[in-house]
Motif scaffolding. Structure first.
Motif, short mmCIF file in Angstrom:
data_model
loop_
_atom_site.label_atom_id
_atom_site.label_comp_id
_atom_site.label_asym_id
_atom_site.label_seq_id
_atom_site.Cartn_x
_atom_site.Cartn_y
_atom_site.Cartn_z
N ARG A 56 20.84 3.29 5.11
CA ARG A 56 20.63 4.18 6.25
C ARG A 56 20.24 3.45 7.52
O ARG A 56 19.98 4.06 8.53
N LYS A 57 20.20 2.12 7.47
CA LYS A 57 19.98 1.33 8.68
C LYS A 57 21.34 0.86 9.20
O LYS A 57 21.61 -0.33 9.35
N VAL A 58 22.19 1.83 9.44
CA VAL A 58 23.57 1.56 9.84
C VAL A 58 23.93 2.46 11.02
O VAL A 58 23.14 3.30 11.46
N HIS A 59 25.16 2.28 11.52
CA HIS A 59 25.67 3.17 12.56
C HIS A 59 25.58 4.62 12.09
O HIS A 59 25.94 4.94 10.95
N TYR A 60 25.12 5.49 12.97
CA TYR A 60 25.00 6.92 12.63
C TYR A 60 26.20 7.67 13.17
O TYR A 60 26.46 7.67 14.37
N SER A 61 26.93 8.31 12.27
CA SER A 61 28.14 9.03 12.65
C SER A 61 27.85 10.53 12.75
O SER A 61 27.10 11.08 11.94
N TYR A 62 28.47 11.18 13.73
CA TYR A 62 28.34 12.63 13.88
C TYR A 62 29.49 13.38 13.21
O TYR A 62 29.58 14.60 13.30
N GLU A 63 30.37 12.67 12.53
CA GLU A 63 31.42 13.32 11.74
C GLU A 63 30.76 14.04 10.56
O GLU A 63 29.84 13.51 9.94
N THR A 64 31.22 15.24 10.27
CA THR A 64 30.48 16.09 9.32
C THR A 64 30.34 15.46 7.94
O THR A 64 29.24 15.46 7.37
N GLU A 65 31.40 14.94 7.37
CA GLU A 65 31.30 14.38 6.02
C GLU A 65 30.38 13.17 5.99
O GLU A 65 29.61 12.96 5.05
N ALA A 66 30.45 12.37 7.05
CA ALA A 66 29.56 11.20 7.13
C ALA A 66 28.10 11.63 7.19
O ALA A 66 27.24 11.04 6.53
N GLN A 67 27.82 12.66 7.96
CA GLN A 67 26.44 13.14 8.06
C GLN A 67 25.95 13.71 6.73
O GLN A 67 24.79 13.50 6.35
N ILE A 68 26.81 14.41 6.03
CA ILE A 68 26.42 14.99 4.74
C ILE A 68 26.00 13.87 3.78
O ILE A 68 24.99 13.98 3.07
N GLY A 69 26.74 12.78 3.77
CA GLY A 69 26.40 11.65 2.91
C GLY A 69 25.16 10.91 3.36
O GLY A 69 24.41 10.37 2.54
N TYR A 70 24.92 10.89 4.66
CA TYR A 70 23.75 10.19 5.21
C TYR A 70 22.47 10.95 4.93
O TYR A 70 21.43 10.34 4.63
N HIS A 71 22.51 12.27 5.01
CA HIS A 71 21.30 13.08 4.95
C HIS A 71 21.01 13.64 3.56
O HIS A 71 20.17 14.53 3.43
N ASN A 72 21.67 13.13 2.53
CA ASN A 72 21.41 13.57 1.16
C ASN A 72 21.17 12.38 0.24
O ASN A 72 21.92 11.39 0.29
N ALA A 73 20.15 12.49 -0.60
CA ALA A 73 19.89 11.45 -1.59
C ALA A 73 20.65 11.69 -2.88
O ALA A 73 20.87 10.77 -3.67
N ASP A 74 21.06 12.94 -3.11
CA ASP A 74 21.77 13.30 -4.33
C ASP A 74 22.53 14.59 -4.06
O ASP A 74 22.64 15.03 -2.91
N THR A 75 23.05 15.22 -5.12
CA THR A 75 23.87 16.43 -4.95
C THR A 75 23.12 17.71 -5.26
O THR A 75 23.74 18.76 -5.45
N SER A 76 21.80 17.65 -5.30
CA SER A 76 21.02 18.82 -5.75
C SER A 76 20.62 19.78 -4.64
O SER A 76 19.91 20.74 -4.91
N CYS A 77 21.06 19.50 -3.41
CA CYS A 77 20.63 20.33 -2.27
C CYS A 77 21.82 20.98 -1.55
O CYS A 77 22.07 20.70 -0.37
N PRO A 78 22.57 21.84 -2.23
CA PRO A 78 23.68 22.52 -1.56
C PRO A 78 23.17 23.38 -0.41
O PRO A 78 22.10 23.99 -0.49
N ILE A 79 23.95 23.42 0.66
CA ILE A 79 23.62 24.24 1.83
C ILE A 79 24.70 25.28 2.01
O ILE A 79 25.87 24.95 2.19
N SER A 80 24.31 26.55 1.96
CA SER A 80 25.27 27.65 2.17
C SER A 80 24.94 28.36 3.48
O SER A 80 24.10 27.91 4.26
#
Length: 340
Positions: free
Chosen positions: A96-120
């Protein structure tokens, strides 16, 4: 004693969970709310509505870009995925000490540690009011209450400043502790959830103005796996201000209380003026995660031990999942806390 809750917290209804290569129903069911309210009512608590404190107390611990992500990602993702049900990462950022992208899929991967937090569609509303519930509980303590229970759902102790994980989005216990600190208190956060409070540790790890303690199953073989060892004691000004008490899987009530005694001794030595309990009920012997073997009566003993410190206590709900004893475990814990 009050129980704080807002009905909008029921709106988060996650479906997706990945376990052993299979997609199963997410464990954090909104049905938990009814059981927890039943437990609070049986303990004689008075139901009080949450009060809106705005975004500033949330941003005291969480970055603006993370809060914006949680608030907008579902709608933004749905623009490109019209049949979207839930936002779930398909990749996780390795650094996470990398370039921060505002593309949606990139942000989803950046802001999640795992797959247990679905957002509806309605998740943000529940997440926001879960934090406001903890803040309203903090206000009750500031107003002179010596005990208060914040029924925060979804939970918070696995949430880092800008990463969700383990069913947690905003660190409710940490937000409440920081709010209390800003209003003159010297808080200790005592995490009694079966899982290590890795997000809470990460937030306060380099600080000495909030003492963080966690009792949990040894993470060598239990979630969150990568944090929670006894050797993790803080860094910089925070060195010595983080206490982890990992327990062997299957530890019973007596073993748990022995570790709790050490935690309470150090809270007293710290000179805490308030205790924020990150209140998991999943240490119970029948909890689905099967980590520890605390009995229902054992929770009353835990509550009495915490109460024996003679300090104001704000209990903020963390884990504890659907099983027949869930409401009874809460009644037992709150009853013990009130009797001390």
């Amino acid at each position: 004693m009050k129980v704080i809750f807002d009905e909008k917290q029921r709106l988060h209804d996650p479906r997706f969970r990945l376990q052993d290569g299979k997609v199963i129903l997410n464990t954090d069911r909104p049905e938990r709310v009814a059981e927890l309210l039943k437990g609070a009512k049986n303990a004689g608590l008075e139901l009080t509505d949450s009060v809106d404190h705005g975004m500033a107390p949330l941003a005291a611990l969480h970055t603006p870009r993370y809060l914006a992500f949680l608030r907008t990602i579902y709608d933004r993702r749905k623009e490109t995925v019209p049949d979207l049900e839930e936002v779930v990462p398909s990749r996780i950022s390795p650094d996470r000490k990398v370039h921060y992208s505002y593309e949606t899929e990139a942000q989803i991967g950046y802001h999640n540690a795992d797959t247990s937090c679905p957002i509806s569609a309605h998740s943000w509303n529940a997440i926001y009011w879960s934090a406001q519930t903890a803040l309203t509980g903090a206000d009750a303590i500031l107003a002179g209450e010596t005990r208060c229970y914040a029924l925060s759902r979804p939970s918070g102790h696995h949430a880092y400043p800008e990463v969700a994980g383990g069913f947690c989005f905003l660190n409710n216990s940490g937000i409440a502790a920081e709010y209390l600190r800003a209003h003159g208190h010297r808080p200790a956060i005592l995490d009694i959830d079966v899982h290590h409070g890795n997000g809470t540790q990460g937030i306060f790890y380099a600080r000495d103005d909030v003492f963080t303690i966690s009792l949990h199953v040894d993470p060598a073989g239990f979630y969150p796996y990568y944090a929670g060892g006894a050797q993790e004691t803080g860094e910089g000004r925070g060195f010595g201000y983080n206490l982890n008490l990992p327990l062997a899987r299957g530890t019973d009530t007596e073993g748990y209380l022995k570790a709790l005694d050490r935690a309470l001794e150090q809270i007293s030595a710290y000179g805490a003026t308030v205790v924020v309990v990150a209140q998991g009920l999943d240490a119970h012997e029948d909890d689905p995660f099967q980590g520890l073997k605390v009995t229902t009566e054992g929770f009353a003993r835990i509550g009495r031990a915490i109460g024996s410190l003679g300090l104001p206590v704000l209990s903020v709900q963390e884990g504890g999942y659907m099983q027949p004893c869930l409401h009874a475990n809460l009644t037992s814990l709150l009853g013990g806390l009130q009797s001390a």
